[in-house]
Design a protein around this motif. Sequence first.
Motif, PDB file in Angstrom:
ATOM      1  N   THR A 147       0.990  -1.225   0.024  1.00 14.14           N
ATOM      2  CA  THR A 147      -0.181  -0.068  -0.241  1.00 14.14           C
ATOM      3  C   THR A 147       0.829   0.880  -0.164  1.00 14.14           C
ATOM      4  O   THR A 147       1.939   1.280   0.718  1.00 14.14           O
ATOM      5  N   HIS A 148       0.554   1.984  -1.212  1.00 14.89           N
ATOM      6  CA  HIS A 148       1.610   3.115  -0.809  1.00 14.89           C
ATOM      7  C   HIS A 148       0.644   4.738  -0.289  1.00 14.89           C
ATOM      8  O   HIS A 148       0.216   4.461   0.243  1.00 14.89           O
ATOM      9  N   GLY A 149       1.686   5.093  -0.263  1.00 16.10           N
ATOM     10  CA  GLY A 149       1.854   6.325  -0.187  1.00 16.10           C
ATOM     11  C   GLY A 149       0.841   7.650  -0.136  1.00 16.10           C
ATOM     12  O   GLY A 149       0.226   7.340  -1.312  1.00 16.10           O
ATOM     13  N   PHE A 150       0.779   8.660   0.428  1.00 10.41           N
ATOM     14  CA  PHE A 150      -0.573   9.611  -0.032  1.00 10.41           C
ATOM     15  C   PHE A 150       0.259  10.253  -1.296  1.00 10.41           C
ATOM     16  O   PHE A 150       1.516  10.823  -0.792  1.00 10.41           O
ATOM     17  N   GLY A 151      -0.656  10.613  -2.102  1.00 11.57           N
ATOM     18  CA  GLY A 151      -0.474  10.841  -3.695  1.00 11.57           C
ATOM     19  C   GLY A 151       0.445  10.104  -4.368  1.00 11.57           C
ATOM     20  O   GLY A 151       1.486  10.349  -5.733  1.00 11.57           O
ATOM     21  N   GLN A 152       0.993   8.584  -3.951  1.00  8.76           N
ATOM     22  CA  GLN A 152       1.478   7.944  -4.894  1.00  8.76           C
ATOM     23  C   GLN A 152       0.400   6.528  -5.697  1.00  8.76           C
ATOM     24  O   GLN A 152      -0.787   7.554  -5.372  1.00  8.76           O
ATOM     25  N   THR A 153       0.869   6.324  -6.106  1.00  7.50           N
ATOM     26  CA  THR A 153       0.122   5.254  -7.014  1.00  7.50           C
ATOM     27  C   THR A 153       0.834   3.302  -6.528  1.00  7.50           C
ATOM     28  O   THR A 153       2.268   3.670  -6.258  1.00  7.50           O
ATOM     29  N   ARG A 154       0.205   2.641  -7.447  1.00  8.58           N
ATOM     30  CA  ARG A 154       0.905   1.499  -6.956  1.00  8.58           C
ATOM     31  C   ARG A 154       2.170   1.178  -7.697  1.00  8.58           C
ATOM     32  O   ARG A 154       2.931   0.068  -7.178  1.00  8.58           O
ATOM     33  N   LEU A 155       2.697   1.679  -8.203  1.00  4.24           N
ATOM     34  CA  LEU A 155       3.625   2.030  -9.857  1.00  4.24           C
ATOM     35  C   LEU A 155       5.445   2.023  -9.004  1.00  4.24           C
ATOM     36  O   LEU A 155       5.870   1.855  -9.698  1.00  4.24           O
ATOM     37  N   ALA A 156       4.458   3.220  -7.479  1.00  4.35           N
ATOM     38  CA  ALA A 156       6.297   3.113  -6.844  1.00  4.35           C
ATOM     39  C   ALA A 156       6.280   1.430  -5.972  1.00  4.35           C
ATOM     40  O   ALA A 156       7.769   1.817  -5.468  1.00  4.35           O
ATOM     41  N   TRP A 157       5.599   0.619  -6.103  1.00  4.66           N
ATOM     42  CA  TRP A 157       6.194  -0.899  -5.849  1.00  4.66           C
ATOM     43  C   TRP A 157       6.714  -1.711  -7.082  1.00  4.66           C
ATOM     44  O   TRP A 157       7.331  -2.972  -6.347  1.00  4.66           O
ATOM     45  N   GLN A 158       6.621  -1.422  -8.440  1.00  4.72           N
ATOM     46  CA  GLN A 158       6.982  -1.776  -9.086  1.00  4.72           C
ATOM     47  C   GLN A 158       8.172  -2.969  -9.285  1.00  4.72           C
ATOM     48  O   GLN A 158       8.270  -3.878  -9.321  1.00  4.72           O
ATOM     49  N   ALA A 159       9.222  -1.828  -9.013  1.00  5.79           N
ATOM     50  CA  ALA A 159      10.432  -2.619  -9.168  1.00  5.79           C
ATOM     51  C   ALA A 159      10.302  -3.380  -7.681  1.00  5.79           C
ATOM     52  O   ALA A 159      11.477  -4.900  -8.146  1.00  5.79           O
ATOM     53  N   SER A 160      10.079  -3.483  -6.704  1.00  3.70           N
ATOM     54  CA  SER A 160      10.115  -4.304  -5.560  1.00  3.70           C
ATOM     55  C   SER A 160       9.059  -5.951  -5.202  1.00  3.70           C
ATOM     56  O   SER A 160       9.980  -6.624  -5.623  1.00  3.70           O
ATOM     57  N   ALA A 161       7.666  -5.663  -6.300  1.00  2.00           N
ATOM     58  CA  ALA A 161       7.564  -6.021  -6.468  1.00  2.00           C
ATOM     59  C   ALA A 161       8.189  -7.329  -7.395  1.00  2.00           C
ATOM     60  O   ALA A 161       8.077  -8.414  -7.112  1.00  2.00           O
ATOM     61  N   ALA A 162       8.595  -6.818  -8.654  1.00  2.00           N
ATOM     62  CA  ALA A 162       9.118  -7.625  -9.421  1.00  2.00           C
ATOM     63  C   ALA A 162      10.795  -8.249  -9.475  1.00  2.00           C
ATOM     64  O   ALA A 162      10.837 -10.046  -9.615  1.00  2.00           O
ATOM     65  N   THR A 163      10.942  -7.810  -8.041  1.00  2.00           N
ATOM     66  CA  THR A 163      11.994  -8.451  -7.709  1.00  2.00           C
ATOM     67  C   THR A 163      11.729  -9.802  -6.449  1.00  2.00           C
ATOM     68  O   THR A 163      12.225 -10.584  -6.329  1.00  2.00           O
ATOM     69  N   LEU A 164      10.556  -9.210  -5.653  1.00  2.00           N
ATOM     70  CA  LEU A 164      10.297 -10.704  -5.014  1.00  2.00           C
ATOM     71  C   LEU A 164       9.795 -11.377  -5.462  1.00  2.00           C
ATOM     72  O   LEU A 164       9.651 -12.415  -5.047  1.00  2.00           O
ATOM     73  N   ALA A 165       8.844 -11.098  -6.404  1.00  2.60           N
ATOM     74  CA  ALA A 165       7.931 -11.968  -7.241  1.00  2.60           C
ATOM     75  C   ALA A 165       9.392 -13.227  -7.846  1.00  2.60           C
ATOM     76  O   ALA A 165       9.031 -14.418  -7.947  1.00  2.60           O
ATOM     77  N   GLU A 166      10.112 -12.821  -8.033  1.00  2.91           N
ATOM     78  CA  GLU A 166      11.840 -13.637  -8.937  1.00  2.91           C
ATOM     79  C   GLU A 166      11.512 -14.639  -7.071  1.00  2.91           C
ATOM     80  O   GLU A 166      12.636 -15.828  -7.545  1.00  2.91           O
ATOM     81  N   HIS A 167      11.317 -14.411  -6.045  1.00  6.71           N
ATOM     82  CA  HIS A 167      12.031 -15.480  -4.988  1.00  6.71           C
ATOM     83  C   HIS A 167      11.466 -15.455  -4.622  1.00  6.71           C
ATOM     84  O   HIS A 167      11.269 -16.059  -3.547  1.00  6.71           O
ATOM     85  N   GLY A 168       9.697 -16.182  -5.248  1.00  4.88           N
ATOM     86  CA  GLY A 168       8.531 -17.018  -4.270  1.00  4.88           C
ATOM     87  C   GLY A 168       7.568 -16.164  -4.201  1.00  4.88           C
ATOM     88  O   GLY A 168       6.820 -17.135  -3.277  1.00  4.88           O
ATOM     89  N   PHE A 169       7.470 -14.729  -4.612  1.00  2.00           N
ATOM     90  CA  PHE A 169       6.131 -14.089  -3.052  1.00  2.00           C
ATOM     91  C   PHE A 169       5.426 -14.032  -4.939  1.00  2.00           C
ATOM     92  O   PHE A 169       5.562 -13.409  -5.562  1.00  2.00           O
ATOM     93  N   LEU A 170       4.512 -13.627  -4.160  1.00  4.33           N
ATOM     94  CA  LEU A 170       3.012 -13.456  -4.827  1.00  4.33           C
ATOM     95  C   LEU A 170       2.344 -12.010  -4.086  1.00  4.33           C
ATOM     96  O   LEU A 170       1.973 -11.536  -3.488  1.00  4.33           O
ATOM     97  N   CYS A 171       2.712 -10.487  -5.127  1.00  2.00           N
ATOM     98  CA  CYS A 171       2.126  -9.411  -4.634  1.00  2.00           C
ATOM     99  C   CYS A 171       1.723  -8.875  -5.594  1.00  2.00           C
ATOM    100  O   CYS A 171       1.730  -8.552  -6.369  1.00  2.00           O
ATOM    101  N   LEU A 172       1.074  -8.445  -4.157  1.00  4.37           N
ATOM    102  CA  LEU A 172      -0.515  -7.441  -4.616  1.00  4.37           C
ATOM    103  C   LEU A 172      -0.737  -6.189  -4.929  1.00  4.37           C
ATOM    104  O   LEU A 172      -0.207  -5.310  -3.516  1.00  4.37           O
ATOM    105  N   CYS A 173       0.200  -4.431  -5.723  1.00  4.87           N
ATOM    106  CA  CYS A 173      -0.056  -3.406  -5.186  1.00  4.87           C
ATOM    107  C   CYS A 173      -1.111  -3.258  -5.647  1.00  4.87           C
ATOM    108  O   CYS A 173      -1.238  -3.000  -6.465  1.00  4.87           O
ATOM    109  N   ALA A 174      -1.633  -2.234  -4.897  1.00  5.69           N
ATOM    110  CA  ALA A 174      -2.930  -1.762  -4.867  1.00  5.69           C
ATOM    111  C   ALA A 174      -2.696  -0.088  -4.955  1.00  5.69           C
ATOM    112  O   ALA A 174      -2.286   0.830  -4.140  1.00  5.69           O
ATOM    113  N   ASP A 175      -3.907   0.916  -5.775  1.00  9.20           N
ATOM    114  CA  ASP A 175      -3.973   2.289  -5.778  1.00  9.20           C
ATOM    115  C   ASP A 175      -5.258   2.248  -4.746  1.00  9.20           C
ATOM    116  O   ASP A 175      -5.847   1.718  -5.151  1.00  9.20           O
ATOM    117  N   ALA A 176      -4.510   2.766  -3.964  1.00  8.45           N
ATOM    118  CA  ALA A 176      -5.661   3.297  -3.181  1.00  8.45           C
ATOM    119  C   ALA A 176      -6.394   4.424  -3.864  1.00  8.45           C
ATOM    120  O   ALA A 176      -6.240   5.284  -4.667  1.00  8.45           O
TER     121      ALA A 176
END
Length: 285
Positions: A34-63
């Motif tokens: 969950t992102h900060g105020f005024g941000q979007t889910r895209l703030a996490w996309q680099a981390s989510a892609a890396t963590l997915a490669e390590h075996g996690f399912l990452c759900l990044c939501a726009d508030a």
Amino acid sequence: MLNHKAAVSLLAADGLAISCDLHGMAGNPSLVFTHGFGQTRLAWQASAATLAEHGFLCLCADARGHGASDWHPQGAYSIDQFINDLELVAGFAGPSAVLVGASFGGLVGLLAQARRPGLFRALVLVDITPRWETAGVERILAFMRAHPDGFASLDQAAASIAAYLPHRRETRSPQRLQSLLVQRDDGRYRWHWDPALLERIAENGERHQAALIEAARQIRIPVLLLSGSDSDVVSQATIDEFLDLVPQARHVVVPRATHMVAGDRNDLFTDAVLSFVRTLPQGRN
């Protein structure tokens, strides 16, 4: 391992659509971002892609009111709405999800977990504590208020961000900014969040601090607090207070990072999250 990415839209109780990106394979341990105020889910996309490669399912939501999620038609936002939306997203992610929440997203996570203690099995709070430094928050809000009429061009928006984030070595190109801005009918570019949020949610945020402090006292699951060494939003005093409230919490300082920890030092941020979640039991705590 490949990073499979898919878009998902969830329907909130009041009919607003909450837009999410899924990174990774179904059945893997879940992380909800969950992102900060005024941000979007895209703030996490680099981390989510890396963590997915390590075996996690990452759900990044726009508030709601941010990014591709719906804006409230009357601009009538409340903290309870954000908590309800997070419960919806957590339900989609499945049991035993871990929340990674930055700033406002982390505060909503604290309140949601206190209201429903089984919602997450662990929390990662990114540069936020129940009591914060007012001057740092005001600096952020001043930037958000600074351009009510938007920008004449993407180059103008890029220059504004560069002035706000002078420590960033790489200036965002106008092309990269297209995901953060939307062009209105008058041709001007405006941020991808509803200006009504400033009045309804951001103003006088300190009125929520008593509830946040009480919520922190109720947290029993593992917690990681990540703070930026150069943050002006949290301080040693607010961190110490939080660690007293949540004695099982761990604290990691990310060097040469401001409040925008994931954006400033994404490699160190992602490594810290990965190290923490790997220590957690596989089942629900």
